[in-house]
Design a protein around this motif. Structure first.
Motif, PDB file in Angstrom:
ATOM      1  N   GLU A 184      39.898  51.200  39.789  1.00 11.23           N
ATOM      2  CA  GLU A 184      39.312  52.134  40.751  1.00 11.23           C
ATOM      3  C   GLU A 184      38.396  51.427  41.732  1.00 11.23           C
ATOM      4  O   GLU A 184      38.307  51.792  42.891  1.00 11.23           O
ATOM      5  CB  GLU A 184      38.547  53.241  40.012  1.00 11.23           C
ATOM      6  CG  GLU A 184      39.465  54.200  39.268  1.00 11.23           C
ATOM      7  CD  GLU A 184      38.727  55.430  38.794  1.00 11.23           C
ATOM      8  OE1 GLU A 184      37.611  55.690  39.307  1.00 11.23           O
ATOM      9  OE2 GLU A 184      39.249  56.129  37.923  1.00 11.23           O
ATOM     10  N   ARG A 185      37.712  50.403  41.222  1.00 14.73           N
ATOM     11  CA  ARG A 185      36.864  49.583  42.094  1.00 14.73           C
ATOM     12  C   ARG A 185      37.017  48.126  41.677  1.00 14.73           C
ATOM     13  O   ARG A 185      37.008  47.833  40.481  1.00 14.73           O
ATOM     14  CB  ARG A 185      35.386  49.997  41.991  1.00 14.73           C
ATOM     15  CG  ARG A 185      35.111  51.393  42.512  1.00 14.73           C
ATOM     16  CD  ARG A 185      33.635  51.740  42.441  1.00 14.73           C
ATOM     17  NE  ARG A 185      33.410  53.097  42.879  1.00 14.73           N
ATOM     18  CZ  ARG A 185      33.290  53.470  44.154  1.00 14.73           C
ATOM     19  NH1 ARG A 185      33.383  52.558  45.104  1.00 14.73           N
ATOM     20  NH2 ARG A 185      33.086  54.724  44.479  1.00 14.73           N
ATOM     21  N   PRO A 186      37.143  47.196  42.646  1.00 14.79           N
ATOM     22  CA  PRO A 186      37.216  45.781  42.278  1.00 14.79           C
ATOM     23  C   PRO A 186      35.971  45.350  41.529  1.00 14.79           C
ATOM     24  O   PRO A 186      34.855  45.736  41.884  1.00 14.79           O
ATOM     25  CB  PRO A 186      37.312  45.066  43.644  1.00 14.79           C
ATOM     26  CG  PRO A 186      37.835  46.105  44.574  1.00 14.79           C
ATOM     27  CD  PRO A 186      37.291  47.411  44.078  1.00 14.79           C
ATOM     28  N   ALA A 187      36.176  44.587  40.451  1.00 16.97           N
ATOM     29  CA  ALA A 187      35.044  44.119  39.650  1.00 16.97           C
ATOM     30  C   ALA A 187      34.187  43.165  40.465  1.00 16.97           C
ATOM     31  O   ALA A 187      34.695  42.312  41.191  1.00 16.97           O
ATOM     32  CB  ALA A 187      35.548  43.430  38.388  1.00 16.97           C
ATOM     33  N   GLN A 188      32.884  43.299  40.337  1.00 16.62           N
ATOM     34  CA  GLN A 188      31.967  42.402  41.023  1.00 16.62           C
ATOM     35  C   GLN A 188      30.974  41.844  40.019  1.00 16.62           C
ATOM     36  O   GLN A 188      30.319  42.580  39.290  1.00 16.62           O
ATOM     37  CB  GLN A 188      31.209  43.127  42.129  1.00 16.62           C
ATOM     38  CG  GLN A 188      32.134  43.611  43.258  1.00 16.62           C
ATOM     39  CD  GLN A 188      31.350  44.300  44.345  1.00 16.62           C
ATOM     40  OE1 GLN A 188      30.164  44.553  44.194  1.00 16.62           O
ATOM     41  NE2 GLN A 188      32.023  44.607  45.438  1.00 16.62           N
ATOM     42  N   HIS A 189      30.923  40.521  39.993  1.00 23.58           N
ATOM     43  CA  HIS A 189      29.995  39.818  39.110  1.00 23.58           C
ATOM     44  C   HIS A 189      30.195  40.191  37.650  1.00 23.58           C
ATOM     45  O   HIS A 189      29.249  40.355  36.880  1.00 23.58           O
ATOM     46  CB  HIS A 189      28.544  40.095  39.519  1.00 23.58           C
ATOM     47  CG  HIS A 189      28.298  39.840  40.971  1.00 23.58           C
ATOM     48  ND1 HIS A 189      28.419  38.601  41.542  1.00 23.58           N
ATOM     49  CD2 HIS A 189      27.996  40.685  42.001  1.00 23.58           C
ATOM     50  CE1 HIS A 189      28.149  38.671  42.847  1.00 23.58           C
ATOM     51  NE2 HIS A 189      27.905  39.917  43.143  1.00 23.58           N
ATOM     52  N   VAL A 190      31.453  40.378  37.265  1.00 27.54           N
ATOM     53  CA  VAL A 190      31.756  40.684  35.882  1.00 27.54           C
ATOM     54  C   VAL A 190      32.121  39.401  35.164  1.00 27.54           C
ATOM     55  O   VAL A 190      32.847  38.574  35.689  1.00 27.54           O
ATOM     56  CB  VAL A 190      32.923  41.695  35.787  1.00 27.54           C
ATOM     57  CG1 VAL A 190      33.324  41.924  34.351  1.00 27.54           C
ATOM     58  CG2 VAL A 190      32.525  42.999  36.450  1.00 27.54           C
ATOM     59  N   GLU A 191      31.638  39.211  33.955  1.00 30.95           N
ATOM     60  CA  GLU A 191      31.948  38.013  33.198  1.00 30.95           C
ATOM     61  C   GLU A 191      33.450  37.891  33.013  1.00 30.95           C
ATOM     62  O   GLU A 191      34.114  38.836  32.600  1.00 30.95           O
ATOM     63  CB  GLU A 191      31.282  38.083  31.814  1.00 30.95           C
ATOM     64  CG  GLU A 191      31.442  36.785  31.013  1.00 30.95           C
ATOM     65  CD  GLU A 191      30.769  35.619  31.693  1.00 30.95           C
ATOM     66  OE1 GLU A 191      31.264  34.489  31.536  1.00 30.95           O
ATOM     67  OE2 GLU A 191      29.762  35.826  32.380  1.00 30.95           O
TER      68      GLU A 191
ATOM     69  N   PRO B 103      33.769  49.233  49.347  1.00 30.66           N
ATOM     70  CA  PRO B 103      32.582  49.305  48.475  1.00 30.66           C
ATOM     71  C   PRO B 103      32.195  50.731  48.104  1.00 30.66           C
ATOM     72  O   PRO B 103      31.606  50.963  47.048  1.00 30.66           O
ATOM     73  CB  PRO B 103      31.488  48.640  49.324  1.00 30.66           C
ATOM     74  CG  PRO B 103      32.226  47.727  50.250  1.00 30.66           C
ATOM     75  CD  PRO B 103      33.504  48.457  50.569  1.00 30.66           C
ATOM     76  N   ARG B 104      32.550  51.692  48.951  1.00 34.15           N
ATOM     77  CA  ARG B 104      32.171  53.084  48.696  1.00 34.15           C
ATOM     78  C   ARG B 104      33.264  53.883  47.989  1.00 34.15           C
ATOM     79  O   ARG B 104      32.977  54.663  47.081  1.00 34.15           O
ATOM     80  CB  ARG B 104      31.814  53.755  50.018  1.00 34.15           C
ATOM     81  CG  ARG B 104      31.315  55.188  49.861  1.00 34.15           C
ATOM     82  CD  ARG B 104      30.835  55.750  51.179  1.00 34.15           C
ATOM     83  NE  ARG B 104      30.363  57.128  51.038  1.00 34.15           N
ATOM     84  CZ  ARG B 104      29.945  57.870  52.050  1.00 34.15           C
ATOM     85  NH1 ARG B 104      29.910  57.370  53.280  1.00 34.15           N
ATOM     86  NH2 ARG B 104      29.535  59.114  51.851  1.00 34.15           N
ATOM     87  N   PHE B 105      34.527  53.661  48.403  1.00 30.15           N
ATOM     88  CA  PHE B 105      35.606  54.515  47.889  1.00 30.15           C
ATOM     89  C   PHE B 105      36.603  53.777  46.987  1.00 30.15           C
ATOM     90  O   PHE B 105      37.458  54.409  46.383  1.00 30.15           O
ATOM     91  CB  PHE B 105      36.371  55.148  49.064  1.00 30.15           C
ATOM     92  CG  PHE B 105      35.518  56.009  49.947  1.00 30.15           C
ATOM     93  CD1 PHE B 105      35.077  57.260  49.509  1.00 30.15           C
ATOM     94  CD2 PHE B 105      35.140  55.577  51.202  1.00 30.15           C
ATOM     95  CE1 PHE B 105      34.286  58.055  50.318  1.00 30.15           C
ATOM     96  CE2 PHE B 105      34.346  56.361  52.026  1.00 30.15           C
ATOM     97  CZ  PHE B 105      33.913  57.609  51.588  1.00 30.15           C
ATOM     98  N   GLY B 106      36.545  52.460  46.914  1.00 32.43           N
ATOM     99  CA  GLY B 106      37.392  51.703  46.002  1.00 32.43           C
ATOM    100  C   GLY B 106      38.882  51.839  46.287  1.00 32.43           C
ATOM    101  O   GLY B 106      39.325  51.772  47.436  1.00 32.43           O
ATOM    102  N   ARG B 107      39.641  52.047  45.224  1.00 32.26           N
ATOM    103  CA  ARG B 107      41.105  52.091  45.285  1.00 32.26           C
ATOM    104  C   ARG B 107      41.634  53.150  46.242  1.00 32.26           C
ATOM    105  O   ARG B 107      42.723  52.996  46.820  1.00 32.26           O
ATOM    106  CB  ARG B 107      41.640  52.355  43.883  1.00 32.26           C
ATOM    107  CG  ARG B 107      43.150  52.405  43.755  1.00 32.26           C
ATOM    108  CD  ARG B 107      43.537  52.766  42.332  1.00 32.26           C
ATOM    109  NE  ARG B 107      43.172  54.126  41.990  1.00 32.26           N
ATOM    110  CZ  ARG B 107      43.040  54.585  40.743  1.00 32.26           C
ATOM    111  NH1 ARG B 107      43.219  53.769  39.728  1.00 32.26           N
ATOM    112  NH2 ARG B 107      42.713  55.836  40.519  1.00 32.26           N
ATOM    113  N   LYS B 108      40.898  54.220  46.439  1.00 29.48           N
ATOM    114  CA  LYS B 108      41.367  55.297  47.310  1.00 29.48           C
ATOM    115  C   LYS B 108      41.627  54.805  48.728  1.00 29.48           C
ATOM    116  O   LYS B 108      42.463  55.367  49.443  1.00 29.48           O
ATOM    117  CB  LYS B 108      40.343  56.437  47.328  1.00 29.48           C
ATOM    118  CG  LYS B 108      40.187  57.147  45.982  1.00 29.48           C
ATOM    119  CD  LYS B 108      39.098  58.199  46.043  1.00 29.48           C
ATOM    120  CE  LYS B 108      38.923  58.871  44.674  1.00 29.48           C
ATOM    121  NZ  LYS B 108      37.803  59.843  44.689  1.00 29.48           N
ATOM    122  N   VAL B 109      40.925  53.751  49.145  1.00 24.19           N
ATOM    123  CA  VAL B 109      41.133  53.208  50.488  1.00 24.19           C
ATOM    124  C   VAL B 109      42.540  52.625  50.604  1.00 24.19           C
ATOM    125  O   VAL B 109      43.244  52.853  51.598  1.00 24.19           O
ATOM    126  CB  VAL B 109      40.073  52.129  50.797  1.00 24.19           C
ATOM    127  CG1 VAL B 109      40.345  51.485  52.154  1.00 24.19           C
ATOM    128  CG2 VAL B 109      38.676  52.730  50.761  1.00 24.19           C
TER     129      VAL B 109
END
Length: 506
Positions: A482-489, A344-350
């Motif tokens: 870069e970050r997983p989409a959350q609550h995106v249509e 949740p904080r660093f996204g893909r970098k993890v």
């Protein structure tokens, strides 16, 4: 674990007040546990099987690769058969067939029979496993599913830890003088109980609008993979004949034909085996590549690891199984931290950090093997295994969400099933490559004094390839969001379960 189409909500409403659904949950979870343990339990017994049955190098590869290949080829079709003919019915056929195949494995009189029985076992698992989460969706109302999926995660973790240890104990105990055979025969009472209780307690369900079967697609993907994997496993002992190279080249043609056929079938009736439109989603296409290549790395590592410990170092199955415990614990802890705190904080970098950390653990393992030689101890292996486990945990838990995050909601089930399939295909390919990167560095006829050094050298060579593959994975991950989409249509429904997580031990 794969999930295909959204179940009819009616059975869930009917089952809301039915306590029998908890019996059904216990039954399907037991079946899932049986499959997960069976994947891990076999590798620890491979050296014993090789010694007792006189199996060749290619045969011990096929004992594991045959299962993975049959499982991969049948996963999507198994899910659709459940949608069409009823998930309870197909689940019972799968668990019954898995039990029979387990008996045949335990009673195998030669390596050829064992390989054939393992292929049958993988095919039956492909009928059984996709129904588990589908039955959960059809049986439990939405507000209870979070608790249920939490239980499922615990079952996956338990299977990862207990499989190798159970396999080691059963092999070490030599029950009734049966040597390694109890690792398969233990499935018989569990499978029979699951069959009897499942027929009584599981509620039948079907998809309201099930897709048709794509048997031609299954045949093409199976043929293409066989044409690639079979020459890899047999080529070395046959002297790399011309037909092997022609077969591997022909596999590319067959898989290209699969793509052309799937495109036509999608236009004709909308029910292809592979939903090609998914590959227009950049994150999904990249994620499928990551899953496949990661499967290759794991397929290579886990087989050569157990051969190195038991044949090269001469350790007992129990010592080899216990040596892997720090790895499994590190995977579990890192997976939990990565999903809850880091992603949740660093996204893909993890995920990319996970690939680099795992590669660092592999390189450390190579250094220790060279430095300590055949005198290396389990305690000295603990550090590289923990580092590798942390890296793997950072990858396996959040990777599925990253791959599915931009997939349209209506294709989430198909995408989940495809992720499972390519993961198994990558694993089968990695097991095939063991002939090249491990057995290819040693002679067929080793003097007893040369076995240990030869296996240690081959292990270090194979790990060098694994580190290189992890570097490729790191680069491929730049194509993930870069970050997983959350609550995106248009993003996948969060109630769609993630794909089956492979056990991570030996």
């Amino acid at each position: 674990m794969t999930f295909s189409h959204t179940p009819d909500p009616a059975p869930a409403r009917q089952a809301a007040g039915d306590r029998r659904r908890w019996f059904a949950l216990a039954i399907v979870m037991t079946a899932a546990f049986m499959d997960l343990v069976d994947v891990t339990i076999v590798n620890i017994a491979i050296p014993s099987i090789q010694r007792d049955e006189g199996a060749t190098f290619s045969q011990i590869q096929w004992i594991t690769a045959g299962y993975a290949l049959a499982f991969a080829a049948g996963l999507i079709t198994g899910g659709r058969l459940g949608d069409i003919h009823g998930r309870k019915r197909v689940f019972l056929v799968g668990i019954g067939g898995f039990t029979v195949a387990s008996a045949l494995c335990g009673l195998a009189v030669n390596p050829e029979m064992l390989v054939a029985s393992r292929i049958l076992q993988g095919a039956m698992a492909a009928l059984m496993v996709p129904q588990v989460l589908s039955i959960v969706h059809a049986t439990f109302p939405a507000h209870e599913r979070g608790k249920v999926f939490g239980l499922f995660g615990a079952i996956v973790g338990l299977g990862a830890v207990s499989g190798p240890l159970l396999g080691a104990l059963l092999t070490e105990w030599n029950l009734f003088g049966l040597e390694w055979r109890p690792i398969f025969l233990i499935n018989l009472p569990v499978g029979v109980a699951g069959l009897v209780l499942g027929s009584r307690y599981i509620t039948e369900s079907k998809a309201p609008r099930a897709l048709k079967l794509d048997l031609v697609g299954v045949a093409l993907v199976t043929l293409g993979l066989l044409m690639l994997v079979y020459p890899l496993t047999r080529g070395r002992e046959l002297g790399w004949p011309l037909w092997g190279y022609l077969s591997m080249a022909g596999s590319v043609v067959v898989l290209a034909g699969l793509v052309a056929y799937e495109r036509r079938k999608s236009a004709r009736d909308g029910s292809p085996l592979v939903e090609l439109s998914l590959f227009r989603v950049k994150s999904f296409a990249a994620g499928i590549a990551v899953q496949t290549v990661f499967g290759v790395a794991l397929g290579v590592f886990f087989l050569v690891w157990t051969l190195y410990m038991q044949v090269g170092l001469g350790w007992s199955p129990l010592r080899a199984g216990l040596t892997g415990v720090p790895f499994s614990l590190a995977v579990s802890v890192a997976a939990g931290v990565s999903v809850q705190k880091l992603v949740p904080r660093f996204g893909r970098k993890v995920l990319q950090a996970g690939a680099l950390v795992m590669a660092a653990g592999v390189l450390l393992y190579i250094w220790e093997s060279e430095h300590y030689g055949l005198g290396v101890t389990s305690w000295q292996m603990a550090l590289p295994l923990v580092v590798m486990g942390v890296g793997m945990g950072l990858i396996v838990a959040p990777l599925t969400d990253a791959v599915l995050s931009q997939v349209p909601r209506e294709h989430a089930g198909a995408a989940s099933g495809l992720i499972n399939t390519v993961q198994q295909m990558g694993n089968a390919l990695g097991l095939g490559l063991v002939s090249v990167v491990f057995f290819g560095t040693m002679s067929d006829h080793l003097a007893p004094a040369r076995i240990g050094p030869a296996y240690a050298d081959a292990f270090e060579n194979a790990l060098g390839w694994v580190a290189a593959v992890l570097a490729v994975i790191f680069l491929l991950m730049f194509a993930l969001p870069e970050r997983p989409a959350q609550h995106v249509e248009g993003a996948p429904d969060t109630t769609v379960p993630a794909p089956r997580k492979e056990p991570t031990l030996i």
